[in-house]
Scaffold this motif. Structure first.
Motif, PDB file in Angstrom:
ATOM      1  N   VAL A 223      37.550  48.032  44.877  1.00  0.00           N
ATOM      2  CA  VAL A 223      38.577  49.069  45.050  1.00  0.00           C
ATOM      3  C   VAL A 223      39.746  48.878  44.086  1.00  0.00           C
ATOM      4  CG1 VAL A 223      37.953  49.449  47.461  1.00  0.00           C
ATOM      5  CG2 VAL A 223      39.760  47.788  46.897  1.00  0.00           C
ATOM      6  N   HIS A 225      41.672  46.061  43.512  1.00  0.00           N
ATOM      7  CA  HIS A 225      42.763  45.158  43.891  1.00  0.00           C
ATOM      8  C   HIS A 225      42.229  43.751  44.142  1.00  0.00           C
ATOM      9  CE1 HIS A 225      45.735  48.378  44.278  1.00  0.00           C
ATOM     10  NE2 HIS A 225      44.792  49.098  44.880  1.00  0.00           N
ATOM     11  N   ARG A 278      37.547  52.397  52.605  1.00  0.00           N
ATOM     12  CA  ARG A 278      37.505  52.768  51.190  1.00  0.00           C
ATOM     13  C   ARG A 278      38.734  52.274  50.442  1.00  0.00           C
ATOM     14  NH1 ARG A 278      33.211  53.052  52.620  1.00  0.00           N
ATOM     15  NH2 ARG A 278      31.689  54.762  52.551  1.00  0.00           N
ATOM     16  N   ASN A 279      39.649  51.608  51.146  1.00  0.00           N
ATOM     17  CA  ASN A 279      40.824  51.036  50.489  1.00  0.00           C
ATOM     18  C   ASN A 279      41.253  49.790  51.251  1.00  0.00           C
ATOM     19  OD1 ASN A 279      42.569  51.927  52.711  1.00  0.00           O
ATOM     20  ND2 ASN A 279      42.357  53.981  51.829  1.00  0.00           N
ATOM     21  N   GLN A 282      42.609  50.118  55.024  1.00  0.00           N
ATOM     22  CA  GLN A 282      41.538  50.404  55.976  1.00  0.00           C
ATOM     23  C   GLN A 282      40.699  49.157  56.248  1.00  0.00           C
ATOM     24  OE1 GLN A 282      39.341  53.661  54.251  1.00  0.00           O
ATOM     25  NE2 GLN A 282      40.946  55.167  54.661  1.00  0.00           N
TER      26      GLN A 282
END
Length: 399
Positions: A223, A225, A278-279, A282
């Motif tokens: 993602v 990060h 998805r991030n 979450q």
């Protein structure tokens, strides 16, 4: 409580060993390949000797085994700190794994002797909380020490602190019991079917955990990060810590068998949510929820083994549990990495779901073996049971 604190401190260099070996291996040899092989040597060494050392605990008593392995482990870590030759570095790392002091296994077995049956679940819950504090705070302590001094000084400092904790354990342990480990091949020991179920289930459970150690950092990278991987792992551990504190304060729900199946079912169910994020925010929520049942499941696992195993065989049983855990972690790490590279990170979390689902199927299919008799083999060695109607779960464990 003092024993739990000391065994947690004694476990410090073992818990942080593989991380420090990787960092130190790269610094001393200039090769991540050497560092990785050395780290694997630590894990393999522990898996090989854990049951053997556990058996020695039952035959010789805790003090001589803890002192002998503690000295060998300390010398191996000291050698690692100053070794720059790759082959020697890998060899010393393997020796460190082989000579791992059985602080946790010995401490868990002693809890079964020192704590009355009605309080055993809470005692193991407190121990699980201590282990989670170690795994939450340990990496932060490593990071801080690296900023101050580097991996060599960090390894030396944690080795000395762990050795001090191990000596403290030796000092507070009660005198050795007069009983002896049963000998003779083929004789059926009490609780053998229970131990087989728990150890077999533990392989599937630890396979899921091993996959998580690969997939959480992979998710952060996917993602965009990668720097948030450590934060996600910490949140996961904090969730487990919260679950352990809740179990220690509120008590175990139902019988040990019911709690075991409930916690394992909760882990399998909440692992499905790991497919959805998805991030990073979450995933943080999903990991916190997934972590809630981790420490409670391990605490109930310890309790079932303690209540179904003859006292002199308990350290060896915890050794086999460690070996099963190492095998599961290795299988989960390898499988999840391959799936992640070929199918993507989201689908790779199915390895976690599948491993925990398989563990649950094994436990459910053998659930009768998890039912403990009213007079467990440990009953003569752990003290008097709390009368029915007492505090905590006295009614449940009055037998």
């Amino acid at each position: 409580m003092l024993l739990i604190v000391l065994m947690t401190v004694a476990q410090l260099p073992v818990a942080l060993r593989q991380l420090l070996v990787v960092l130190l291996g790269h610094q001393n040899t200039g090769s991540f390949a050497t560092a990785g092989v050395a780290s694997a040597g630590c894990g393999i060494g522990l898996a090989v000797t854990a049951p053997l050392v556990g058996r020695l605990l039952g035959r010789l008593g805790a003090r001589p085994v803890l002192l002998a392995t503690g000295l060998a482990h300390l010398l191996a870590l000291l050698g690692l700190a100053f070794t720059t030759e790759p082959v020697a570095f890998v060899a010393l790392a393997t020796v460190a794994g082989l000579s791992t002091p059985p602080a946790v296994g010995s401490g868990r077995a002693q809890l079964a002797r020192l704590v009355a049956p009605a309080a055993l679940a809470r005692a193991y819950a407190v121990n699980a909380v201590g282990q989670e504090v170690l795994y939450v705070g340990g990496p932060l302590a490593v990071t801080l020490s690296l900023l101050i001094s580097g991996p060599t000084a960090a390894l030396l400092a944690f080795a000395v602190i762990g050795s001090a904790g191990l000596l403290g354990m030796v000092a507070v342990l009660p005198p050795r019991e007069a009983d002896r480990q049963p000998r003779g091949k083929g004789s059926a020991l009490p609780g053998q079917a229970t131990r087989r179920t728990v150890v077999g289930t533990h392989i599937g459970y630890m396979m899921g955990i091993g996959a998580m150690w690969v997939l959480v950092p992979a998710f952060a990278t996917t993602v965009g990060h990668p720097d948030q991987a450590g934060l996600l792992v910490t949140i996961w551990s904090v969730g487990s810590l919260a679950g352990g504190v809740l179990l220690a304060s509120r008590g175990r729900p139902g019988s040990p068998a019911t709690a075991y199946l409930t916690m394992l079912g909760t882990l399998a169910a909440t692992s499905v949510a790991l497919l959805l994020p998805r991030n990073v925010p979450q995933m943080a929520v999903a990991l916190a929820v997934f972590g809630l049942a981790l420490a409670p499941f391990l605490a109930v696992t310890d309790e079932i083994l303690a209540r179904s195993t003859p006292a002199v065989r308990l350290p060896e049983t915890y050794g086999w549990l460690q070996t099963a855990g190492q095998l599961g972690i290795a299988a989960g790490s390898a499988t999840s990495g391959v799936v992640n590279d070929h199918l993507g990170n989201t689908w790779a979390f199915l390895v976690v779901v599948g491993a925990l689902g398989l563990a649950l199927v094994v436990a459910l299919s053998r659930r009768r073996t998890l039912r403990l008799p009213s007079a467990a083999p440990q009953a003569e060695t752990v003290g008097s049971a709390v009368p029915a109607g007492g505090s905590g779960f006295g009614r449940d464990d009055a037998g």
